[in-house]
Design a protein around this motif. Structure first.
Motif, short mmCIF file in Angstrom:
data_model
loop_
_atom_site.label_atom_id
_atom_site.label_comp_id
_atom_site.label_asym_id
_atom_site.label_seq_id
_atom_site.Cartn_x
_atom_site.Cartn_y
_atom_site.Cartn_z
N ASN A 57 -10.18 -21.12 -61.73
CA ASN A 57 -10.32 -19.72 -62.12
C ASN A 57 -9.16 -19.29 -63.02
O ASN A 57 -9.35 -18.55 -63.99
N LEU A 58 -7.96 -19.75 -62.67
CA LEU A 58 -6.78 -19.39 -63.44
C LEU A 58 -6.85 -19.95 -64.85
O LEU A 58 -6.57 -19.25 -65.83
N VAL B 210 -11.24 -24.98 -52.31
CA VAL B 210 -10.88 -23.58 -52.57
C VAL B 210 -9.64 -23.52 -53.46
O VAL B 210 -9.57 -22.73 -54.41
N ILE B 211 -8.64 -24.37 -53.16
CA ILE B 211 -7.43 -24.41 -53.99
C ILE B 211 -7.77 -24.84 -55.41
O ILE B 211 -7.29 -24.26 -56.40
N TYR C 192 -17.41 -16.17 -59.36
CA TYR C 192 -16.42 -17.22 -59.14
C TYR C 192 -15.01 -16.75 -58.83
O TYR C 192 -14.16 -17.57 -58.48
N ALA C 193 -14.74 -15.48 -58.93
CA ALA C 193 -13.34 -15.04 -58.75
C ALA C 193 -12.86 -15.18 -57.32
O ALA C 193 -11.68 -15.35 -57.08
N LYS C 194 -13.78 -15.12 -56.33
CA LYS C 194 -13.35 -15.18 -54.94
C LYS C 194 -14.20 -16.17 -54.14
O LYS C 194 -15.11 -15.81 -53.42
N THR D 207 -9.52 -22.09 -57.22
CA THR D 207 -8.56 -21.06 -57.61
C THR D 207 -7.80 -21.46 -58.88
O THR D 207 -7.61 -20.65 -59.79
#
Length: 320
Positions: free
Chosen positions: A203-204, A196-197, A259-261, A200
């Protein structure tokens, strides 16, 4: 579920639309037709850009890469999608699933980066037209494209490697058409906090930063266009950006939804939600690559002229 002696997962089962057999037949025909259109449209666009020297510019170099990405992405997933429609439950090996997931994720991440670079290209072309040939030299735009590819591939290597280390327990049924990374994460019985990290961070880097670049670029582009005195000049300037902006809206609209969440836990009554997400993913994976060559060519005078010249040359050579 098949396992080796050391209890290592050896295969996954793709559910897809197995609960809706009538829809499977309809979607098989529809997706097959769309895939053929993707190969034809993007193949023609790539060929035209390569064959016509007038299109050997940064914008069309980026567009050629975009079309190639779309062909690679769909070719990594659509055959598996079509196969899942022909079987009640499509079985795919663990290694085959990881390879397909790696290619799909890499192509998607690279496309995100490339769309951001294409926005920068339009920004320089409109805001600094006299300096454009110097700023966007061949060395510059080739290097920018290479960075996009390397970023997408490295990101996919990281996400795929982390997914391969997950403990899946007795779960090997994927509520999806393909081996999609979020669907894989939902199967893990524990320990996906690192994933998950990592997602994230991904995604950034490949979603948020390129989108910021696109947004800031278009703020300056719009400000520059509004300062153009003639209506014709404004229309001409905006027409060079309209195709890219349309593709960005379609692409980012669907990919952000997926993919944002990333979720770490899934409720027991989420099968219908999984199917909806899978259908949206299918739209992103097939519809967008099919529309891209149409969006970039229908209102593009340069591409139309190049196609006409190629056809005229072919007709002339055949006449001889």
């Amino acid at each position: 579920m098949e396992r080796t002696n050391d209890s290592t997962l050896t295969e996954f089962v793709l559910v897809g639309l197995s609960a809706h057999p009538k829809l499977q037949t309809v979607f098989f025909v529809l997706i097959l037709w769309m895939y053929l259109m993707i190969l034809l449209g993007n193949g023609v666009l790539i060929s035209v850009i390569i064959c016509d020297s007038h299109l050997h510019t940064p914008m069309y170099f980026f567009l050629c890469n975009l079309s190639f990405l779309d062909v690679c992405y769909t070719s990594s997933s659509v055959p598996l999608i079509l196969a899942s429609f022909l079987a009640v439950k499509k079985r795919v090996s663990f290694s085959g699933c990881m390879v397909q997931m790696f290619i799909s994720f890499a192509m998607g991440a690279t496309e995100c980066m490339l769309l951001g670079i294409m926005a920068l290209d339009r920004y320089v072309a409109i805001c600094y037209p006299l300096r454009y040939p110097v700023i966007m030299s061949k060395g510059a735009y080739v290097a920018m494209t290479a960075v996009s590819w390397v970023t997408g591939l490295v990101d996919s290597v990281v996400q795929t490697a982390l997914a391969m280390q997950l403990p899946f327990g007795a779960n090997n049924v994927i509520n999806h058409f393909v081996c999609e990374i979020l669907a894989i994460l939902k199967l893990a019985c524990d320990g996906i906090s690192i994933n998950v990290i990592s997602m994230t961070g991904s995604n950034l880097i490949v979603l948020v930063i390129p989108l910021l670049v696109i947004s800031i670029s278009y703020i300056f582009i719009v400000a520059t266009i509004l300062r153009i005195p003639s209506t014709e000049g404004k229309h001409k300037a905006f027409s060079t950006c309209s195709a890219h902006l349309t593709v960005v809206i379609i692409f980012y609209g669907t990919i952000f939804f997926m993919y944002a969440k990333p979720e770490s836990k899934v409720s027991a009554d989420s099968s219908s939600e999984d199917i909806i997400e899978a259908l949206i993913s299918l739209f992103y994976g097939v519809m967008t690559p099919m529309l891209n060559p149409l969006i970039y060519s229908l209102r593009n005078k340069d591409v139309k002229a190049a196609v006409k010249n190629i056809l005229c040359r072919k007709h002339f050579s055949d006449g001889k």
